[in-house]
Scaffold this active site. Structure first.
Site, PDB file in Angstrom:
ATOM      1  N   ASP A  86      69.403  -4.652  45.403  1.00 58.90           N
ATOM      2  CA  ASP A  86      69.175  -5.467  46.388  1.00 58.90           C
ATOM      3  C   ASP A  86      70.269  -6.721  46.321  1.00 58.90           C
ATOM      4  O   ASP A  86      71.181  -6.774  45.346  1.00 58.90           O
ATOM      5  CB  ASP A  86      68.091  -6.389  46.108  1.00 58.90           C
ATOM      6  CG  ASP A  86      67.601  -7.178  47.299  1.00 58.90           C
ATOM      7  OD1 ASP A  86      67.730  -7.296  48.378  1.00 58.90           O
ATOM      8  OD2 ASP A  86      66.403  -8.084  46.932  1.00 58.90           O
ATOM      9  N   PHE A 128      66.613  -9.961  50.829  1.00 60.26           N
ATOM     10  CA  PHE A 128      65.606  -8.990  51.096  1.00 60.26           C
ATOM     11  C   PHE A 128      66.121  -7.653  51.770  1.00 60.26           C
ATOM     12  O   PHE A 128      65.712  -7.291  52.831  1.00 60.26           O
ATOM     13  CB  PHE A 128      64.744  -9.512  52.371  1.00 60.26           C
ATOM     14  CG  PHE A 128      64.553 -11.145  52.131  1.00 60.26           C
ATOM     15  CD1 PHE A 128      63.969 -11.553  50.988  1.00 60.26           C
ATOM     16  CD2 PHE A 128      64.694 -12.063  53.225  1.00 60.26           C
ATOM     17  CE1 PHE A 128      63.723 -12.869  50.924  1.00 60.26           C
ATOM     18  CE2 PHE A 128      64.400 -13.386  53.092  1.00 60.26           C
ATOM     19  CZ  PHE A 128      63.971 -13.841  51.620  1.00 60.26           C
ATOM     20  N   HIS A 129      66.956  -7.123  50.815  1.00 60.98           N
ATOM     21  CA  HIS A 129      67.644  -5.777  51.144  1.00 60.98           C
ATOM     22  C   HIS A 129      67.205  -4.829  49.942  1.00 60.98           C
ATOM     23  O   HIS A 129      68.011  -4.116  49.524  1.00 60.98           O
ATOM     24  CB  HIS A 129      69.101  -5.963  51.232  1.00 60.98           C
ATOM     25  CG  HIS A 129      69.457  -6.833  52.375  1.00 60.98           C
ATOM     26  ND1 HIS A 129      70.875  -7.264  52.500  1.00 60.98           N
ATOM     27  CD2 HIS A 129      69.016  -7.284  53.472  1.00 60.98           C
ATOM     28  CE1 HIS A 129      70.708  -8.146  53.572  1.00 60.98           C
ATOM     29  NE2 HIS A 129      69.690  -8.289  54.144  1.00 60.98           N
ATOM     30  N   PRO A 130      66.094  -4.690  49.665  1.00 59.22           N
ATOM     31  CA  PRO A 130      65.909  -3.565  48.651  1.00 59.22           C
ATOM     32  C   PRO A 130      65.976  -2.260  48.849  1.00 59.22           C
ATOM     33  O   PRO A 130      65.536  -1.955  49.984  1.00 59.22           O
ATOM     34  CB  PRO A 130      64.375  -3.964  48.342  1.00 59.22           C
ATOM     35  CG  PRO A 130      63.770  -4.311  49.456  1.00 59.22           C
ATOM     36  CD  PRO A 130      64.766  -5.304  50.179  1.00 59.22           C
TER      37      PRO A 130
END
Length: 543
Positions: free
Chosen positions: A298, A478-480
Protein backbone atom coordinates in the site's frame (compact mmCIF):
# COMPACT_ATOMS: atom_id res chain seq x y z
CA UNK A 1 -31.25 -19.89 6.28
CA UNK A 2 -33.86 -21.27 3.91
CA UNK A 3 -33.21 -24.08 1.47
CA UNK A 4 -30.50 -23.70 -1.14
CA UNK A 5 -31.59 -22.68 -4.64
CA UNK A 6 -29.47 -23.59 -7.65
CA UNK A 7 -28.71 -21.92 -10.97
CA UNK A 8 -26.21 -22.19 -13.84
CA UNK A 9 -24.49 -19.58 -16.01
CA UNK A 10 -21.38 -19.42 -18.17
CA UNK A 11 -19.36 -17.01 -16.01
CA UNK A 12 -19.70 -15.93 -12.41
CA UNK A 13 -18.01 -12.61 -11.58
CA UNK A 14 -17.61 -11.96 -7.84
CA UNK A 15 -17.38 -8.23 -7.11
CA UNK A 16 -18.43 -5.25 -9.24
CA UNK A 17 -15.49 -2.93 -8.51
CA UNK A 18 -12.94 -1.24 -10.73
CA UNK A 19 -11.93 -4.52 -12.40
CA UNK A 20 -15.12 -6.54 -11.90
CA UNK A 21 -17.28 -4.01 -13.73
CA UNK A 22 -14.93 -4.18 -16.71
CA UNK A 23 -14.88 -7.98 -16.77
CA UNK A 24 -18.63 -8.47 -16.37
CA UNK A 25 -19.44 -5.71 -18.83
CA UNK A 26 -17.16 -7.00 -21.55
CA UNK A 27 -18.24 -10.63 -21.15
CA UNK A 28 -21.89 -9.63 -21.34
CA UNK A 29 -21.44 -7.31 -24.32
CA UNK A 30 -19.72 -10.11 -26.24
CA UNK A 31 -23.17 -11.64 -26.53
CA UNK A 32 -22.18 -15.31 -26.43
CA UNK A 33 -22.41 -15.97 -22.69
CA UNK A 34 -24.71 -15.79 -19.70
CA UNK A 35 -22.95 -13.79 -16.99
CA UNK A 36 -23.85 -13.47 -13.32
CA UNK A 37 -22.35 -10.59 -11.36
CA UNK A 38 -22.53 -10.89 -7.57
CA UNK A 39 -22.07 -7.75 -5.45
CA UNK A 40 -22.27 -7.70 -1.64
CA UNK A 41 -23.33 -4.05 -1.57
CA UNK A 42 -26.28 -2.14 -3.05
CA UNK A 43 -26.92 -0.48 -6.39
CA UNK A 44 -25.04 2.76 -7.05
CA UNK A 45 -28.13 4.96 -6.72
CA UNK A 46 -26.99 7.36 -4.00
CA UNK A 47 -26.60 10.90 -5.38
CA UNK A 48 -23.44 11.26 -3.25
CA UNK A 49 -21.78 8.63 -5.44
CA UNK A 50 -22.38 10.59 -8.62
CA UNK A 51 -21.61 14.06 -7.26
CA UNK A 52 -17.81 14.15 -7.65
CA UNK A 53 -16.95 15.81 -4.35
CA UNK A 54 -19.63 13.69 -2.66
CA UNK A 55 -17.08 10.98 -1.97
CA UNK A 56 -16.59 12.63 1.41
CA UNK A 57 -20.09 11.41 2.29
CA UNK A 58 -19.21 7.81 1.35
CA UNK A 59 -15.98 7.75 3.31
CA UNK A 60 -17.57 6.46 6.53
CA UNK A 61 -20.87 5.11 5.19
CA UNK A 62 -21.17 1.39 6.02
CA UNK A 63 -23.94 0.97 3.46
CA UNK A 64 -21.49 1.46 0.56
CA UNK A 65 -18.13 0.97 2.29
CA UNK A 66 -16.55 -2.06 3.96
CA UNK A 67 -14.77 0.36 6.33
CA UNK A 68 -11.89 -1.97 7.11
CA UNK A 69 -9.29 -1.16 9.72
CA UNK A 70 -5.80 -2.55 10.04
CA UNK A 71 -4.37 -4.30 13.01
CA UNK A 72 -2.14 -1.96 15.08
CA UNK A 73 0.77 -0.96 12.83
CA UNK A 74 4.19 -1.18 14.53
CA UNK A 75 5.77 1.38 12.22
CA UNK A 76 3.03 3.93 12.88
CA UNK A 77 3.17 3.98 16.68
CA UNK A 78 0.80 1.03 16.96
CA UNK A 79 -2.04 3.01 15.42
CA UNK A 80 -4.99 1.37 13.67
CA UNK A 81 -5.22 2.72 10.11
CA UNK A 82 -8.51 3.13 8.27
CA UNK A 83 -8.97 1.24 4.98
CA UNK A 84 -12.15 2.23 3.09
CA UNK A 85 -13.16 -0.18 0.32
CA UNK A 86 -16.19 0.10 -1.94
CA UNK A 87 -19.17 -2.10 -1.09
CA UNK A 88 -21.50 -1.01 -3.89
CA UNK A 89 -21.91 -1.36 -7.63
CA UNK A 90 -18.70 0.14 -9.00
CA UNK A 91 -16.75 -0.81 -5.86
CA UNK A 92 -14.03 1.61 -4.87
CA UNK A 93 -14.41 3.43 -8.21
CA UNK A 94 -17.75 4.64 -6.82
CA UNK A 95 -16.32 6.11 -3.61
CA UNK A 96 -12.74 7.15 -4.43
CA UNK A 97 -11.25 10.59 -5.18
CA UNK A 98 -11.34 9.86 -8.94
CA UNK A 99 -7.65 10.58 -9.67
CA UNK A 100 -6.66 8.85 -12.90
CA UNK A 101 -3.02 7.79 -12.68
CA UNK A 102 -1.78 4.91 -14.82
CA UNK A 103 1.65 4.28 -13.33
CA UNK A 104 4.88 4.55 -15.26
CA UNK A 105 6.50 2.26 -17.86
CA UNK A 106 9.12 0.97 -15.43
CA UNK A 107 6.35 -0.36 -13.14
CA UNK A 108 5.10 -2.74 -15.79
CA UNK A 109 8.51 -3.61 -17.17
CA UNK A 110 9.25 -4.79 -13.62
CA UNK A 111 6.06 -6.89 -13.65
CA UNK A 112 7.17 -8.58 -16.87
CA UNK A 113 10.72 -9.09 -15.56
CA UNK A 114 9.29 -10.99 -12.57
CA UNK A 115 8.17 -13.76 -14.92
CA UNK A 116 4.89 -12.33 -16.19
CA UNK A 117 4.98 -12.19 -20.01
CA UNK A 118 2.42 -9.92 -21.62
CA UNK A 119 2.51 -7.33 -18.84
CA UNK A 120 5.24 -5.02 -20.15
CA UNK A 121 4.56 -1.38 -20.92
CA UNK A 122 3.68 -1.90 -24.59
CA UNK A 123 0.88 -4.37 -23.78
CA UNK A 124 -0.36 -2.35 -20.82
CA UNK A 125 -0.37 0.93 -22.77
CA UNK A 126 -2.44 -0.72 -25.51
CA UNK A 127 -5.02 -1.71 -22.89
CA UNK A 128 -5.08 1.80 -21.42
CA UNK A 129 -5.63 3.31 -24.87
CA UNK A 130 -8.57 0.98 -25.48
CA UNK A 131 -10.36 1.91 -22.26
CA UNK A 132 -9.84 5.69 -22.44
CA UNK A 133 -11.95 8.46 -23.85
CA UNK A 134 -9.35 11.07 -22.94
CA UNK A 135 -9.93 14.81 -22.90
CA UNK A 136 -6.57 15.28 -24.66
CA UNK A 137 -7.78 13.13 -27.54
CA UNK A 138 -6.49 9.98 -29.16
CA UNK A 139 -2.72 9.84 -29.57
CA UNK A 140 0.28 7.60 -29.11
CA UNK A 141 -0.31 7.86 -25.37
CA UNK A 142 -4.09 8.02 -25.07
CA UNK A 143 -7.31 6.58 -26.38
CA UNK A 144 -10.04 8.88 -27.62
CA UNK A 145 -13.10 6.63 -27.90
CA UNK A 146 -13.07 4.14 -25.02
CA UNK A 147 -15.76 3.66 -22.37
CA UNK A 148 -13.91 5.57 -19.61
CA UNK A 149 -13.98 9.37 -19.63
CA UNK A 150 -10.79 11.07 -18.43
CA UNK A 151 -11.05 14.79 -17.69
CA UNK A 152 -8.25 17.39 -17.80
CA UNK A 153 -8.90 19.85 -14.95
CA UNK A 154 -6.01 22.25 -15.60
CA UNK A 155 -8.33 25.11 -16.56
CA UNK A 156 -10.74 24.50 -13.68
CA UNK A 157 -8.34 23.90 -10.82
CA UNK A 158 -8.44 26.22 -7.82
CA UNK A 159 -6.16 29.30 -8.03
CA UNK A 160 -4.04 27.89 -5.19
CA UNK A 161 -3.33 24.80 -7.32
CA UNK A 162 -1.72 27.08 -9.92
CA UNK A 163 0.44 28.57 -7.15
CA UNK A 164 1.60 25.07 -6.23
CA UNK A 165 2.53 24.28 -9.85
CA UNK A 166 4.52 27.51 -10.03
CA UNK A 167 6.24 26.58 -6.75
CA UNK A 168 7.12 23.15 -8.08
CA UNK A 169 8.91 24.70 -11.02
CA UNK A 170 10.70 27.15 -8.73
CA UNK A 171 11.88 24.13 -6.72
CA UNK A 172 13.45 22.63 -9.85
CA UNK A 173 10.73 20.27 -11.07
CA UNK A 174 9.65 20.51 -14.70
CA UNK A 175 6.05 21.32 -15.57
CA UNK A 176 4.32 18.27 -17.02
CA UNK A 177 1.12 19.09 -18.94
CA UNK A 178 0.09 15.41 -19.00
CA UNK A 179 0.86 13.35 -15.89
CA UNK A 180 -0.25 10.28 -17.89
CA UNK A 181 1.82 10.99 -20.98
CA UNK A 182 5.11 9.58 -22.19
CA UNK A 183 6.58 10.34 -18.76
CA UNK A 184 4.87 10.99 -15.44
CA UNK A 185 7.79 13.03 -14.12
CA UNK A 186 7.23 16.63 -13.08
CA UNK A 187 4.47 18.72 -11.52
CA UNK A 188 1.07 19.46 -12.99
CA UNK A 189 -2.64 18.87 -12.67
CA UNK A 190 -4.23 15.49 -11.97
CA UNK A 191 -6.68 14.07 -14.46
CA UNK A 192 -9.90 12.67 -13.02
CA UNK A 193 -12.67 10.29 -14.03
CA UNK A 194 -15.72 12.49 -14.51
CA UNK A 195 -18.06 13.18 -17.40
CA UNK A 196 -20.59 15.98 -17.68
CA UNK A 197 -20.04 16.92 -14.07
CA UNK A 198 -20.70 13.41 -12.75
CA UNK A 199 -18.37 10.66 -11.49
CA UNK A 200 -17.26 8.21 -14.14
CA UNK A 201 -17.02 4.96 -12.20
CA UNK A 202 -16.12 1.64 -13.77
CA UNK A 203 -19.79 0.73 -13.41
CA UNK A 204 -20.88 3.73 -15.46
CA UNK A 205 -18.30 2.97 -18.12
CA UNK A 206 -18.88 -0.77 -18.52
CA UNK A 207 -21.78 -2.10 -16.45
CA UNK A 208 -24.47 0.42 -17.22
CA UNK A 209 -24.33 -0.24 -20.99
CA UNK A 210 -24.10 -4.01 -20.41
CA UNK A 211 -27.12 -4.04 -18.10
CA UNK A 212 -29.30 -3.44 -21.15
CA UNK A 213 -28.15 -6.81 -22.48
CA UNK A 214 -30.08 -9.89 -21.44
CA UNK A 215 -26.80 -11.75 -21.10
CA UNK A 216 -25.97 -10.03 -17.78
CA UNK A 217 -27.69 -10.59 -14.47
CA UNK A 218 -26.62 -8.46 -11.50
CA UNK A 219 -27.43 -9.52 -7.96
CA UNK A 220 -26.81 -7.00 -5.19
CA UNK A 221 -26.77 -7.66 -1.45
CA UNK A 222 -25.22 -11.00 -2.42
CA UNK A 223 -22.33 -12.08 -0.19
CA UNK A 224 -20.34 -14.97 -1.68
CA UNK A 225 -19.39 -17.29 1.17
CA UNK A 226 -17.61 -20.10 -0.68
CA UNK A 227 -16.06 -21.10 -3.98
CA UNK A 228 -17.38 -24.56 -4.80
CA UNK A 229 -14.76 -27.05 -5.96
CA UNK A 230 -14.96 -30.47 -7.56
CA UNK A 231 -11.49 -31.91 -7.32
CA UNK A 232 -9.10 -29.35 -8.76
CA UNK A 233 -11.78 -27.37 -10.59
CA UNK A 234 -13.93 -24.44 -9.45
CA UNK A 235 -17.48 -25.21 -10.55
CA UNK A 236 -19.46 -22.42 -8.92
CA UNK A 237 -20.07 -20.42 -5.75
CA UNK A 238 -22.41 -20.31 -2.81
CA UNK A 239 -23.82 -16.94 -1.77
CA UNK A 240 -26.27 -15.51 0.73
CA UNK A 241 -28.85 -12.92 -0.16
CA UNK A 242 -31.88 -11.72 1.76
CA UNK A 243 -31.70 -14.55 4.28
CA UNK A 244 -31.53 -17.26 1.60
CA UNK A 245 -28.61 -19.39 0.46
CA UNK A 246 -28.01 -19.84 -3.26
CA UNK A 247 -25.68 -22.12 -5.19
CA UNK A 248 -24.80 -21.22 -8.76
CA UNK A 249 -22.66 -23.21 -11.16
CA UNK A 250 -20.30 -21.80 -13.78
CA UNK A 251 -20.09 -23.73 -17.03
CA UNK A 252 -16.86 -21.90 -17.88
CA UNK A 253 -15.18 -19.98 -15.05
CA UNK A 254 -15.50 -18.26 -11.70
CA UNK A 255 -13.78 -14.86 -11.77
CA UNK A 256 -12.85 -13.23 -8.46
CA UNK A 257 -12.83 -9.42 -8.50
CA UNK A 258 -13.23 -8.63 -4.82
CA UNK A 259 -10.01 -6.65 -4.41
CA UNK A 260 -6.94 -6.94 -2.24
CA UNK A 261 -8.84 -7.66 0.98
CA UNK A 262 -11.98 -9.56 -0.05
CA UNK A 263 -10.45 -11.82 -2.69
CA UNK A 264 -7.88 -13.53 -0.43
CA UNK A 265 -10.52 -13.72 2.30
CA UNK A 266 -12.89 -15.64 0.02
CA UNK A 267 -10.13 -17.95 -1.17
CA UNK A 268 -9.20 -18.83 2.41
CA UNK A 269 -12.84 -19.29 3.44
CA UNK A 270 -13.03 -21.82 0.59
CA UNK A 271 -9.97 -23.76 1.80
CA UNK A 272 -7.59 -22.24 -0.75
CA UNK A 273 -4.53 -20.73 0.90
CA UNK A 274 -1.83 -21.35 3.51
CA UNK A 275 -2.50 -24.75 5.08
CA UNK A 276 -1.70 -24.47 8.78
CA UNK A 277 -3.53 -21.19 9.49
CA UNK A 278 -6.64 -22.56 7.78
CA UNK A 279 -6.54 -25.82 9.71
CA UNK A 280 -6.18 -23.84 12.94
CA UNK A 281 -9.56 -22.23 12.14
CA UNK A 282 -11.15 -25.58 11.39
CA UNK A 283 -11.24 -25.02 7.64
CA UNK A 284 -10.55 -28.00 5.39
CA UNK A 285 -7.61 -27.25 3.10
CA UNK A 286 -8.87 -27.94 -0.41
CA UNK A 287 -5.85 -26.48 -2.21
CA UNK A 288 -2.68 -25.31 -0.50
CA UNK A 289 -1.38 -21.99 -1.82
CA UNK A 290 0.94 -20.31 0.70
CA UNK A 291 1.00 -16.89 -1.00
CA UNK A 292 -2.73 -16.23 -0.62
CA UNK A 293 -2.96 -13.11 1.52
CA UNK A 294 0.80 -12.48 1.53
CA UNK A 295 2.81 -9.64 -0.05
CA UNK A 296 0.23 -6.94 0.81
CA UNK A 297 1.42 -3.51 -0.35
CA UNK A 298 0.00 0.00 0.00
CA UNK A 299 1.06 3.62 -0.32
CA UNK A 300 1.63 5.66 2.83
CA UNK A 301 0.70 9.34 2.70
CA UNK A 302 1.87 12.21 4.90
CA UNK A 303 0.46 15.75 4.97
CA UNK A 304 1.80 19.16 5.82
CA UNK A 305 -1.03 21.58 6.59
CA UNK A 306 -0.87 25.36 6.14
CA UNK A 307 -2.88 28.46 6.94
CA UNK A 308 -3.18 30.52 3.77
CA UNK A 309 -3.11 34.27 3.19
CA UNK A 310 -5.34 33.76 0.14
CA UNK A 311 -8.83 32.17 0.01
CA UNK A 312 -8.94 28.40 -0.29
CA UNK A 313 -11.72 25.88 -0.81
CA UNK A 314 -12.36 26.21 2.92
CA UNK A 315 -13.87 29.62 2.14
CA UNK A 316 -16.21 28.08 -0.44
CA UNK A 317 -17.28 24.92 1.39
CA UNK A 318 -17.60 26.00 5.04
CA UNK A 319 -19.88 29.10 5.18
CA UNK A 320 -23.54 28.71 4.24
CA UNK A 321 -23.27 31.40 1.60
CA UNK A 322 -20.34 29.60 0.02
CA UNK A 323 -22.21 26.29 0.01
CA UNK A 324 -25.18 27.93 -1.68
CA UNK A 325 -22.96 29.60 -4.26
CA UNK A 326 -21.06 26.45 -5.29
CA UNK A 327 -24.27 24.40 -5.13
CA UNK A 328 -26.10 26.74 -7.51
CA UNK A 329 -23.11 26.79 -9.84
CA UNK A 330 -23.08 23.02 -9.97
CA UNK A 331 -26.85 22.77 -10.54
CA UNK A 332 -26.76 25.30 -13.37
CA UNK A 333 -23.49 24.39 -15.09
CA UNK A 334 -22.27 21.05 -13.67
CA UNK A 335 -18.99 22.80 -12.90
CA UNK A 336 -17.09 24.35 -10.01
CA UNK A 337 -15.68 22.78 -6.83
CA UNK A 338 -18.47 20.19 -6.53
CA UNK A 339 -17.57 18.79 -9.95
CA UNK A 340 -13.93 18.15 -9.04
CA UNK A 341 -11.76 16.18 -6.65
CA UNK A 342 -9.86 18.03 -3.94
CA UNK A 343 -6.66 16.34 -5.19
CA UNK A 344 -6.17 18.87 -7.95
CA UNK A 345 -2.43 19.22 -8.46
CA UNK A 346 0.72 17.28 -7.70
CA UNK A 347 3.19 15.22 -9.61
CA UNK A 348 5.97 12.67 -9.52
CA UNK A 349 9.57 13.48 -8.60
CA UNK A 350 12.83 11.68 -7.85
CA UNK A 351 13.95 11.34 -4.26
CA UNK A 352 17.55 11.90 -5.38
CA UNK A 353 19.04 13.02 -8.70
CA UNK A 354 20.38 9.52 -9.34
CA UNK A 355 17.11 7.70 -8.62
CA UNK A 356 16.34 5.60 -11.72
CA UNK A 357 12.77 6.95 -12.01
CA UNK A 358 10.34 9.19 -10.11
CA UNK A 359 9.71 7.54 -6.75
CA UNK A 360 7.74 10.14 -4.74
CA UNK A 361 4.22 11.30 -5.54
CA UNK A 362 3.15 14.82 -4.56
CA UNK A 363 -0.40 15.92 -3.81
CA UNK A 364 -1.76 19.44 -3.44
CA UNK A 365 -5.24 20.08 -2.03
CA UNK A 366 -6.64 23.65 -1.82
CA UNK A 367 -8.54 22.56 1.29
CA UNK A 368 -7.76 21.62 4.90
CA UNK A 369 -9.75 19.73 7.50
CA UNK A 370 -7.01 19.36 10.08
CA UNK A 371 -9.54 19.97 12.85
CA UNK A 372 -12.12 17.52 11.53
CA UNK A 373 -13.94 15.34 14.04
CA UNK A 374 -12.47 11.80 14.06
CA UNK A 375 -14.60 9.50 11.91
CA UNK A 376 -15.69 12.26 9.54
CA UNK A 377 -14.06 13.12 6.20
CA UNK A 378 -15.12 16.74 6.33
CA UNK A 379 -14.83 17.80 2.69
CA UNK A 380 -17.99 19.88 3.10
CA UNK A 381 -17.03 21.00 6.62
CA UNK A 382 -13.38 22.08 6.44
CA UNK A 383 -11.36 24.22 8.83
CA UNK A 384 -12.70 27.62 9.77
CA UNK A 385 -9.79 29.43 8.17
CA UNK A 386 -8.22 29.61 4.72
CA UNK A 387 -6.02 26.54 4.53
CA UNK A 388 -4.48 23.97 2.23
CA UNK A 389 -2.31 20.86 2.40
CA UNK A 390 0.61 19.34 0.54
CA UNK A 391 1.40 15.66 0.79
CA UNK A 392 4.02 13.10 -0.15
CA UNK A 393 3.51 9.42 -0.92
CA UNK A 394 6.55 7.22 -1.70
CA UNK A 395 5.75 5.28 -4.88
CA UNK A 396 7.66 2.04 -4.31
CA UNK A 397 7.33 0.87 -0.70
CA UNK A 398 9.45 -2.12 0.27
CA UNK A 399 7.45 -3.02 3.39
CA UNK A 400 5.08 -5.97 3.05
CA UNK A 401 1.99 -6.90 5.04
CA UNK A 402 -0.66 -9.62 4.82
CA UNK A 403 -4.37 -10.36 4.80
CA UNK A 404 -5.02 -13.06 7.42
CA UNK A 405 -8.28 -14.89 7.93
CA UNK A 406 -9.53 -14.14 11.45
CA UNK A 407 -12.58 -16.39 11.51
CA UNK A 408 -14.38 -19.00 9.40
CA UNK A 409 -17.41 -16.69 9.56
CA UNK A 410 -17.71 -15.00 6.12
CA UNK A 411 -19.32 -11.98 7.77
CA UNK A 412 -16.28 -11.35 9.98
CA UNK A 413 -13.62 -8.99 8.60
CA UNK A 414 -10.20 -10.49 7.95
CA UNK A 415 -7.15 -9.10 9.69
CA UNK A 416 -5.35 -6.45 7.65
CA UNK A 417 -1.76 -6.64 8.86
CA UNK A 418 -0.23 -3.55 7.28
CA UNK A 419 3.49 -2.98 7.75
CA UNK A 420 4.07 0.64 6.81
CA UNK A 421 7.61 1.94 7.40
CA UNK A 422 8.90 -1.51 8.31
CA UNK A 423 12.08 -1.02 6.30
CA UNK A 424 14.84 1.55 6.62
CA UNK A 425 14.45 2.25 2.91
CA UNK A 426 10.83 3.29 3.35
CA UNK A 427 11.77 5.52 6.26
CA UNK A 428 14.58 7.10 4.24
CA UNK A 429 12.36 7.96 1.27
CA UNK A 430 9.58 9.32 3.49
CA UNK A 431 12.04 11.65 5.21
CA UNK A 432 13.33 12.88 1.86
CA UNK A 433 9.72 13.55 0.92
CA UNK A 434 8.97 15.77 3.91
CA UNK A 435 12.12 17.77 3.20
CA UNK A 436 10.73 18.28 -0.31
CA UNK A 437 7.55 19.72 1.17
CA UNK A 438 9.59 22.15 3.22
CA UNK A 439 11.52 23.21 0.11
CA UNK A 440 8.28 23.72 -1.80
CA UNK A 441 6.87 25.80 1.04
CA UNK A 442 9.99 27.98 0.96
CA UNK A 443 9.71 28.85 -2.74
CA UNK A 444 8.73 32.45 -3.53
CA UNK A 445 5.33 31.37 -4.91
CA UNK A 446 4.23 29.50 -1.79
CA UNK A 447 6.12 31.50 0.82
CA UNK A 448 4.15 34.56 -0.29
CA UNK A 449 0.82 32.94 0.60
CA UNK A 450 1.67 30.76 3.63
CA UNK A 451 0.66 32.48 6.85
CA UNK A 452 1.63 29.53 9.05
CA UNK A 453 2.71 25.90 8.88
CA UNK A 454 0.16 24.28 11.17
CA UNK A 455 1.33 20.67 10.91
CA UNK A 456 3.94 19.55 11.78
CA UNK A 457 4.90 23.10 12.73
CA UNK A 458 8.18 25.03 12.53
CA UNK A 459 9.47 23.50 15.77
CA UNK A 460 9.66 20.08 14.07
CA UNK A 461 13.08 20.25 12.39
CA UNK A 462 15.34 17.38 13.45
CA UNK A 463 15.35 14.08 11.54
CA UNK A 464 14.16 12.15 14.59
CA UNK A 465 11.28 14.59 15.11
CA UNK A 466 10.27 14.48 11.46
CA UNK A 467 10.25 10.68 11.44
CA UNK A 468 8.25 10.69 14.67
CA UNK A 469 5.73 13.02 13.01
CA UNK A 470 5.40 10.66 10.03
CA UNK A 471 4.81 7.75 12.40
CA UNK A 472 2.25 9.78 14.37
CA UNK A 473 0.26 11.19 11.44
CA UNK A 474 0.98 9.10 8.33
CA UNK A 475 -2.00 7.26 6.86
CA UNK A 476 -2.93 4.95 4.02
CA UNK A 477 -3.73 6.58 0.72
CA UNK A 478 -5.97 3.55 0.11
CA UNK A 479 -4.07 1.58 -2.54
CA UNK A 480 -3.93 -1.97 -1.10
CA UNK A 481 -2.76 -4.56 -3.61
CA UNK A 482 -0.52 -7.60 -4.11
CA UNK A 483 -2.23 -10.06 -1.74
CA UNK A 484 -2.80 -12.63 -4.53
CA UNK A 485 0.13 -11.61 -6.63
CA UNK A 486 0.90 -12.74 -10.15
CA UNK A 487 4.00 -14.81 -10.82
CA UNK A 488 5.26 -18.10 -12.24
CA UNK A 489 5.98 -19.90 -8.95
CA UNK A 490 3.03 -21.33 -6.96
CA UNK A 491 5.18 -21.22 -3.82
CA UNK A 492 5.37 -17.42 -3.91
CA UNK A 493 2.46 -16.30 -6.09
CA UNK A 494 -1.24 -17.07 -6.57
CA UNK A 495 -1.99 -16.56 -10.27
CA UNK A 496 -0.06 -17.02 -13.49
CA UNK A 497 0.42 -14.39 -16.20
CA UNK A 498 -3.08 -15.04 -17.56
CA UNK A 499 -4.51 -14.60 -14.06
CA UNK A 500 -5.41 -18.28 -13.57
CA UNK A 501 -5.10 -19.54 -10.01
CA UNK A 502 -2.14 -21.89 -9.79
CA UNK A 503 -3.19 -25.54 -9.64
CA UNK A 504 -6.94 -25.01 -10.13
CA UNK A 505 -9.02 -24.99 -13.30
CA UNK A 506 -11.96 -22.67 -13.83
CA UNK A 507 -10.81 -20.03 -11.33
CA UNK A 508 -9.27 -16.68 -12.18
CA UNK A 509 -8.49 -13.52 -10.19
CA UNK A 510 -8.87 -10.16 -11.91
CA UNK A 511 -8.33 -7.25 -9.53
CA UNK A 512 -5.60 -5.26 -7.78
CA UNK A 513 -4.69 -8.20 -5.57
CA UNK A 514 -2.69 -9.64 -8.50
CA UNK A 515 -0.28 -6.68 -8.74
CA UNK A 516 3.24 -8.11 -8.30
CA UNK A 517 4.37 -4.61 -7.24
CA UNK A 518 2.27 -1.58 -6.43
CA UNK A 519 2.24 0.90 -9.28
CA UNK A 520 3.57 4.45 -9.02
CA UNK A 521 0.52 6.52 -8.11
CA UNK A 522 -3.17 5.89 -7.62
CA UNK A 523 -4.30 2.34 -8.33
CA UNK A 524 -7.84 2.73 -9.72
CA UNK A 525 -6.66 3.11 -13.33
CA UNK A 526 -4.31 0.09 -13.13
CA UNK A 527 -7.14 -1.98 -11.62
CA UNK A 528 -9.39 -1.12 -14.58
CA UNK A 529 -6.52 -1.95 -16.93
CA UNK A 530 -6.19 -5.35 -15.23
CA UNK A 531 -9.93 -5.81 -15.78
CA UNK A 532 -9.45 -5.08 -19.47
CA UNK A 533 -6.55 -7.55 -19.74
CA UNK A 534 -8.44 -10.19 -17.77
CA UNK A 535 -11.46 -9.84 -20.07
CA UNK A 536 -9.11 -10.21 -23.06
CA UNK A 537 -7.80 -13.51 -21.68
CA UNK A 538 -11.28 -14.87 -20.96
CA UNK A 539 -12.62 -13.97 -24.40
CA UNK A 540 -9.53 -15.26 -26.21
CA UNK A 541 -9.77 -18.62 -24.45
CA UNK A 542 -13.50 -18.89 -25.15
CA UNK A 543 -13.01 -18.94 -28.93
Amino acid sequence: MSGVSEDEVDYIVVGSGSAGSVVAGRLAMDGRFRVLLLEAGPRDRSPWIHLPIGYGMSFYNPRVNWMYRTEPVPGLDGRVIYQPRGKVIGGSSSINAMVYSRGQPSDFEAWAAMGNPGWGWDEVLAAYRRIESHALGGSRWHGGSGPLAVKDISREAHPLAHVFVDAGQQAGHAFNPDLNGGSIEGVGYYQINTKGGFRMSAARGWLWPAMRARALRVETGALVTRIDLEGRRAVGVTYEQGGATHAVRARREVVLCGGAINTPQLLMLSGIGPGEPLRALGIQVRHALPAVGAHLQDHLCHDHVYRSRLPSLNDDLLPLAGKIRVGLRYLMTRSGPLALSVNQAGGFVRSTPDAPQPDIQLYFSPLSYERAVPGVRALMKPDAFSGFSMSISPCNPTSRGAIVLASPDPYAAPEVRARYLDTEEDQRVALIGVHMLRRLAATPALAAIIAQEIKPGPECMEEADLLADIRARGYSVFHPCGSCRMGPDPASSVVDARLRVHGLAGLRIVDASIFPLVTSGNTNAPAMMVGERGADFLLEEAR
